[in-house]
Design a protein around this motif. Structure first.
Motif, PDB file in Angstrom:
ATOM      1  N   UNK A   1      -6.162   8.489 -20.057  1.00 15.65           N
ATOM      2  CA  UNK A   1      -6.120   9.159 -18.761  1.00 15.65           C
ATOM      3  C   UNK A   1      -6.445   8.151 -17.663  1.00 15.65           C
ATOM      4  N   UNK A   2      -5.698   8.214 -16.567  1.00 12.11           N
ATOM      5  CA  UNK A   2      -5.807   7.256 -15.473  1.00 12.11           C
ATOM      6  C   UNK A   2      -6.440   7.937 -14.263  1.00 12.11           C
ATOM      7  N   UNK A   3      -7.442   7.264 -13.658  1.00 13.41           N
ATOM      8  CA  UNK A   3      -8.083   7.793 -12.468  1.00 13.41           C
ATOM      9  C   UNK A   3      -8.129   6.727 -11.384  1.00 13.41           C
ATOM     10  N   UNK A   4      -7.854   7.162 -10.162  1.00 19.77           N
ATOM     11  CA  UNK A   4      -7.939   6.254  -9.021  1.00 19.77           C
ATOM     12  C   UNK A   4      -9.397   6.064  -8.640  1.00 19.77           C
ATOM     13  N   UNK A   5      -9.786   4.823  -8.366  1.00 22.52           N
ATOM     14  CA  UNK A   5     -11.118   4.529  -7.849  1.00 22.52           C
ATOM     15  C   UNK A   5     -11.047   4.583  -6.332  1.00 22.52           C
ATOM     16  N   UNK A   6     -11.841   5.457  -5.743  1.00 16.54           N
ATOM     17  CA  UNK A   6     -11.785   5.667  -4.298  1.00 16.54           C
ATOM     18  C   UNK A   6     -12.519   4.548  -3.559  1.00 16.54           C
ATOM     19  N   UNK A   7     -11.879   4.005  -2.559  1.00 17.82           N
ATOM     20  CA  UNK A   7     -12.451   2.870  -1.816  1.00 17.82           C
ATOM     21  C   UNK A   7     -13.561   3.304  -0.861  1.00 17.82           C
ATOM     22  N   UNK A   8     -13.570   4.571  -0.442  1.00 21.41           N
ATOM     23  CA  UNK A   8     -14.632   5.097   0.431  1.00 21.41           C
ATOM     24  C   UNK A   8     -14.760   4.276   1.714  1.00 21.41           C
ATOM     25  N   UNK A   9     -13.638   3.702   2.158  1.00 24.89           N
ATOM     26  CA  UNK A   9     -13.589   2.900   3.387  1.00 24.89           C
ATOM     27  C   UNK A   9     -14.486   1.667   3.351  1.00 24.89           C
ATOM     28  N   UNK A  10     -14.767   1.155   2.139  1.00 30.52           N
ATOM     29  CA  UNK A  10     -15.644  -0.005   2.017  1.00 30.52           C
ATOM     30  C   UNK A  10     -14.880  -1.316   1.808  1.00 30.52           C
ATOM     31  N   UNK A  11     -13.645  -1.244   1.386  1.00 29.08           N
ATOM     32  CA  UNK A  11     -12.856  -2.455   1.133  1.00 29.08           C
ATOM     33  C   UNK A  11     -11.381  -2.100   1.251  1.00 29.08           C
ATOM     34  N   UNK A  12     -10.537  -3.105   1.288  1.00 35.59           N
ATOM     35  CA  UNK A  12      -9.103  -2.881   1.351  1.00 35.59           C
ATOM     36  C   UNK A  12      -8.556  -2.585  -0.045  1.00 35.59           C
ATOM     37  N   UNK A  13      -7.796  -1.508  -0.156  1.00 30.37           N
ATOM     38  CA  UNK A  13      -7.158  -1.216  -1.437  1.00 30.37           C
ATOM     39  C   UNK A  13      -6.077  -2.238  -1.761  1.00 30.37           C
ATOM     40  N   UNK A  14      -5.465  -2.797  -0.745  1.00 30.87           N
ATOM     41  CA  UNK A  14      -4.346  -3.713  -0.933  1.00 30.87           C
ATOM     42  C   UNK A  14      -4.827  -5.109  -1.317  1.00 30.87           C
ATOM     43  N   UNK A  15      -4.053  -5.779  -2.180  1.00 33.91           N
ATOM     44  CA  UNK A  15      -4.173  -7.220  -2.333  1.00 33.91           C
ATOM     45  C   UNK A  15      -5.135  -7.757  -3.362  1.00 33.91           C
ATOM     46  N   UNK A  16      -5.606  -6.910  -4.322  1.00 25.96           N
ATOM     47  CA  UNK A  16      -6.508  -7.419  -5.355  1.00 25.96           C
ATOM     48  C   UNK A  16      -5.690  -7.981  -6.510  1.00 25.96           C
ATOM     49  N   UNK A  17      -5.938  -9.238  -6.817  1.00 26.56           N
ATOM     50  CA  UNK A  17      -5.235  -9.939  -7.895  1.00 26.56           C
ATOM     51  C   UNK A  17      -6.084  -9.838  -9.162  1.00 26.56           C
ATOM     52  N   UNK A  18      -6.915 -10.832  -9.437  1.00 24.54           N
ATOM     53  CA  UNK A  18      -7.784 -10.792 -10.606  1.00 24.54           C
ATOM     54  C   UNK A  18      -8.902  -9.779 -10.447  1.00 24.54           C
ATOM     55  N   UNK A  19      -9.459  -9.333 -11.593  1.00 25.62           N
ATOM     56  CA  UNK A  19     -10.479  -8.288 -11.580  1.00 25.62           C
ATOM     57  C   UNK A  19     -11.454  -8.535 -12.723  1.00 25.62           C
ATOM     58  N   UNK A  20     -12.749  -8.382 -12.436  1.00 24.29           N
ATOM     59  CA  UNK A  20     -13.793  -8.518 -13.450  1.00 24.29           C
ATOM     60  C   UNK A  20     -14.768  -7.357 -13.299  1.00 24.29           C
ATOM     61  N   UNK A  21     -15.391  -6.951 -14.397  1.00 21.41           N
ATOM     62  CA  UNK A  21     -16.395  -5.889 -14.339  1.00 21.41           C
ATOM     63  C   UNK A  21     -17.748  -6.434 -14.772  1.00 21.41           C
ATOM     64  N   UNK A  22     -18.796  -5.923 -14.099  1.00 29.17           N
ATOM     65  CA  UNK A  22     -20.149  -6.386 -14.387  1.00 29.17           C
ATOM     66  C   UNK A  22     -21.149  -5.309 -13.979  1.00 29.17           C
ATOM     67  N   UNK A  23     -21.762  -4.657 -14.956  1.00 32.68           N
ATOM     68  CA  UNK A  23     -22.864  -3.720 -14.744  1.00 32.68           C
ATOM     69  C   UNK A  23     -22.598  -2.728 -13.603  1.00 32.68           C
ATOM     70  N   UNK A  24     -21.495  -2.011 -13.723  1.00 37.41           N
ATOM     71  CA  UNK A  24     -21.166  -0.993 -12.736  1.00 37.41           C
ATOM     72  C   UNK A  24     -20.468  -1.503 -11.494  1.00 37.41           C
ATOM     73  N   UNK A  25     -20.244  -2.810 -11.408  1.00 34.02           N
ATOM     74  CA  UNK A  25     -19.541  -3.414 -10.283  1.00 34.02           C
ATOM     75  C   UNK A  25     -18.169  -3.903 -10.735  1.00 34.02           C
ATOM     76  N   UNK A  26     -17.225  -3.931  -9.814  1.00 31.45           N
ATOM     77  CA  UNK A  26     -15.952  -4.606 -10.019  1.00 31.45           C
ATOM     78  C   UNK A  26     -15.853  -5.751  -9.031  1.00 31.45           C
ATOM     79  N   UNK A  27     -15.561  -6.925  -9.548  1.00 30.32           N
ATOM     80  CA  UNK A  27     -15.387  -8.116  -8.721  1.00 30.32           C
ATOM     81  C   UNK A  27     -13.894  -8.322  -8.544  1.00 30.32           C
ATOM     82  N   UNK A  28     -13.440  -8.266  -7.301  1.00 29.81           N
ATOM     83  CA  UNK A  28     -12.019  -8.378  -7.014  1.00 29.81           C
ATOM     84  C   UNK A  28     -11.694  -9.632  -6.228  1.00 29.81           C
ATOM     85  N   UNK A  29     -10.594 -10.275  -6.618  1.00 26.59           N
ATOM     86  CA  UNK A  29     -10.134 -11.482  -5.939  1.00 26.59           C
ATOM     87  C   UNK A  29      -8.949 -11.074  -5.067  1.00 26.59           C
TER      88      UNK A  29
END
Length: 416
Positions: free
Chosen positions: A306-334
């Motif tokens: 099942x696929x769910x959208x992660x809501x940005x909550x007006x905190x970052x741009x949804x557009x333009x994320x290339x690489x992605x890493x996860x760490x303790x409840x955080x997502x690091x986006x390039x």
């Protein structure tokens, strides 16, 4: 009026023919309505175009304009704020379409948003540098056991390894090996997974290679090729080992996830009905996190799919994320598809962003952030991949523009 020029063949990439026709129709109708002063129709058609192709700067800007000329101030500011997270500039202040918003406090506060969004800063340190005079680096991973970095190149179609200040070729000169897009290590099988895609920037490219990708498995200590095979009609963008001798790869052309095994591949999930341009992958327990370069971040349950959208909550741009890493409840986006480019650490709760911290923004150096790797609590990432070094299809780098691998203590920065 300062509406962005909409180049339809670029804007409609990754859409079906039916969607392309609809997008073209609604966009043209919206502009005709604007010119005729029929602002209600201008808004209606722009909303529909933006729904078909979300997060395109031209449509996002026009949407803000459409709300403004219809005197829908709150929605206009919200849409303009979304646009400015993609493309931070004060040029909008010259547009008479926003005259109705002058003096409206939320509108005036956008000046501070732009100031914060364009500030030059980095919280990371330089781990090491490599020359990009010959090799354009895009992807990386790290073997903690041997303290060795493995890096993939776009133009020269090589895997390079770096240890203790020395860099050497680990794999190259393989006909099926194209531009290296993703690397990951499976420690259980002592194997380096590789996905590559035939890009016009690579040496030896021809139109006969269009939309071809490939997968390799290497013995980690020797570099011996254990297996390799092609994946046709795909542009693989990233790869992640899932253990037990398997991996997952993202396809930005067909928007499918492929399950990879030494004896071949299969479609793990077809997401073409929802996503437009799959790129980065990261895994945490039974959740796979996905970056869609055009529409944002998603979570896929690996058991139920099942696929769910992660809501940005007006905190970052949804557009333009290339690489992605996860760490303790955080997502690091390039984020190399925004202006300026950024590296972000976003904390999520119940599929909603609740905090965003900037790791890097608006670097004064050439190049762009692409991918990274986490070892323990330490982040390493490619900060200056030389995508700006191509002229007329030829790699012509600035000899002074080295690749910078930067590093950050994630506990100190994200958690404490």
């Amino acid at each position: 009026m300062r509406h962005f020029v909409l180049i339809l063949f670029i804007l409609s990439t990754h859409l079906s023919f039916g969607q392309m026709d609809s997008l073209r129709t609604y966009y043209q109708l919206s502009i005709e309505a604007y010119k005729a002063g029929e602002y209600g129709d201008f808004l209606r058609y722009t909303v529909r175009a933006n729904e078909i192709r979300p997060n395109h700067p031209a449509l996002a800007y026009n949407l803000a304009s459409a709300y403004a000329v219809n005197n829908r101030k709150e929605e206009a500011v919200s849409a303009l704020s979304t646009f400015l997270r993609m493309n931070a500039s004060l040029d909008y202040q010259k547009d008479s379409d926003f005259d109705s918003l002058r003096g409206y406090e939320p509108y005036e506060q956008l000046v501070e948003q732009v100031a914060q969004s364009t500030k030059k800063m980095t919280n990371a340190q330089v781990a090491f540098k490599l020359s990009q005079k010959e090799n354009h680096y895009e992807s990386m991973t790290y073997d903690a056991g041997s303290e060795t970095f493995f890096l993939g190149t776009i133009n020269t179609r090589r895997i390079m390894k770096y240890k203790s200040g020395a860099v050497e070729q680990f794999l190259g000169d393989e006909p099926l090996l194209y531009s290296i897009m993703g690397l990951d290590i499976d420690p259980e099988s002592n194997m380096l997974w590789i996905c590559s895609a035939a890009l016009p920037e690579m040496q030896g490219y021809s139109d006969t290679l269009q939309n071809r990708s490939s997968v390799f498995g290497l013995e980690l200590t020797t570099g011996k090729v254990k297996f390799s095979y092609p994946i046709p009609e795909a542009i693989l963008g990233d790869l992640i080992s899932t253990g037990n001798g398997a991996a997952l790869a993202s396809d930005g052309l067909g928007n499918k996830l492929y399950e990879l095994r030494p004896d071949g591949f299969s479609v793990f999930a077809d997401l073409s009905g929802t996503l437009l341009n799959l790129q980065g992958l990261s895994k945490s327990e039974n959740q796979l996190y996905i970056s869609d370069y055009l529409t944002g971040l998603y979570s896929l349950n690996l058991k139920t799919k099942s696929l769910k959208k992660l809501r940005d909550n007006d905190l970052y741009s949804e557009k333009g994320t290339d690489g992605l890493l996860s760490y303790q409840g955080h997502l690091i986006g390039f984020q190399n598809g925004t202006q300026p480019k950024r590296v972000t650490g976003v904390r999520f709760d119940a599929h909603k962003a609740v905090q965003m911290k900037l790791i890097e923004q608006n670097s004064s150096l050439k190049g762009e952030p692409t991918q990274g790797v986490i070892s323990g609590n330490t982040l390493y990432y490619i900060a200056t991949s030389a995508w700006d070094a191509y002229e007329d299809g030829k790699y012509q780098p600035d000899t002074a523009a080295d690749l910078e691998i930067r590093t950050l203590d994630l506990v100190q920065f994200l958690i404490e």
